[in-house]
Design a protein around this motif. Structure first.
Motif, short mmCIF file in Angstrom:
data_model
loop_
_atom_site.label_atom_id
_atom_site.label_comp_id
_atom_site.label_asym_id
_atom_site.label_seq_id
_atom_site.Cartn_x
_atom_site.Cartn_y
_atom_site.Cartn_z
N ILE A 1 -11.58 8.11 -2.96
CA ILE A 1 -11.95 6.70 -3.04
C ILE A 1 -13.47 6.66 -3.15
N SER B 1 -9.24 5.70 -13.02
CA SER B 1 -9.70 5.01 -11.81
C SER B 1 -9.03 3.64 -11.74
N LEU C 1 -10.26 -1.47 -6.76
CA LEU C 1 -9.67 -1.97 -5.52
C LEU C 1 -10.69 -2.76 -4.72
N ALA D 1 1.06 4.11 -2.91
CA ALA D 1 0.89 5.53 -2.61
C ALA D 1 2.08 6.34 -3.13
N ALA E 1 -9.02 -0.28 -0.50
CA ALA E 1 -9.46 1.10 -0.72
C ALA E 1 -9.45 1.89 0.59
N MET F 1 -5.87 2.63 1.54
CA MET F 1 -5.32 3.69 0.69
C MET F 1 -5.91 5.05 1.06
N ALA F 2 -7.18 5.10 1.41
CA ALA F 2 -7.78 6.36 1.83
C ALA F 2 -7.07 6.89 3.08
N ALA G 1 -3.95 11.54 -6.20
CA ALA G 1 -5.24 10.91 -6.00
C ALA G 1 -6.22 11.95 -5.47
N HIS H 1 0.83 -1.21 0.00
CA HIS H 1 0.00 0.00 0.00
C HIS H 1 0.87 1.26 0.00
N GLU I 1 -13.09 2.02 -5.97
CA GLU I 1 -12.10 2.49 -6.92
C GLU I 1 -11.37 3.69 -6.34
N LEU I 2 -10.11 3.77 -6.71
CA LEU I 2 -9.27 4.91 -6.38
C LEU I 2 -9.29 5.84 -7.58
#
Length: 187
Positions: A75, A96, A99, A62, A104, A107-108, A72, A58, A88-89
């Motif tokens: 999300i 997009s 994920l 990033a 997701a 990642m957020a 980005a 992850h 989706e990112l």
């Protein structure tokens, strides 16, 4: 798209399965997202501001986003079917990336980008959660919620009874003992 806030990751039921709770802003409803054990633990750790000594996949993603794209922007949770969410990112250039919801949410947290969900997903997968239930079952303090907040909120006693029964059934599915329901077990 509607904004949602990640309230946290919670061990639920006798098996302590990990569940992320997403709060549908201003609607008095939450969306439970069940997480695989490893990813759930990683997300919980990230929310506690822990970071690994060496980059995870992850972290590498990033870093690639930061170095190879214009960044980005968010999300999105785009669909829900039979208990499975699709996320989706979204990148600044409109691209997009598909994920899993667990990835997701991680990642957020890493990218510090907003979470949003399609209203249809929220209508289908959300449930009413009172402030007192949020505190009792999850240790989360929420603003006081009325039953007629937002779409899908119950407005009458009959609808209130259905919401209570939905919550009781949800807690049964989690393995919570019926003696723990208190006043809800009498719905």
């Amino acid at each position: 798209m509607e904004s949602v806030n990640l309230l946290g990751v919670f061990p639920v039921g006798p098996e302590n399965f990990l569940c992320a709770l997403l709060d549908w802003e201003g609607r008095g409803r939450v969306v439970p997202v069940w997480l695989p054990p490893v990813e759930g633990a990683q997300l919980a750790a990230r929310l506690e501001e822990w970071s690994p000594r060496r980059p995870s996949a992850h972290d590498a993603m990033a870093e690639m986003i930061a170095n190879a794209t214009s960044g980005a922007v968010g999300i999105n949770i785009t669909s829900y079917h039979s208990g499975v969410f699709v996320a989706e990112l979204l990148l600044e250039d409109g691209t997009s990336v598909d994920l899993r919801p667990s990835d997701a949410l991680i990642m957020a947290a890493i990218l510090d980008v907003p979470l949003q969900a399609e209203e249809a997903v929220l209508q289908q997968a959300s449930m009413y959660l009172s402030s007192s239930d949020a505190l009792d079952y999850f240790g989360v303090e929420l603003a006081e919620r009325s039953h007629d907040e937002g779409a899908g909120g119950p407005e009458s006693g009959g609808a209130r009874d259905q919401v209570t029964e939905d919550f009781v059934e949800f807690m049964r599915e989690l393995g919570v003992d019926e003696d723990s329901f208190g006043e809800f077990g009498e719905a």
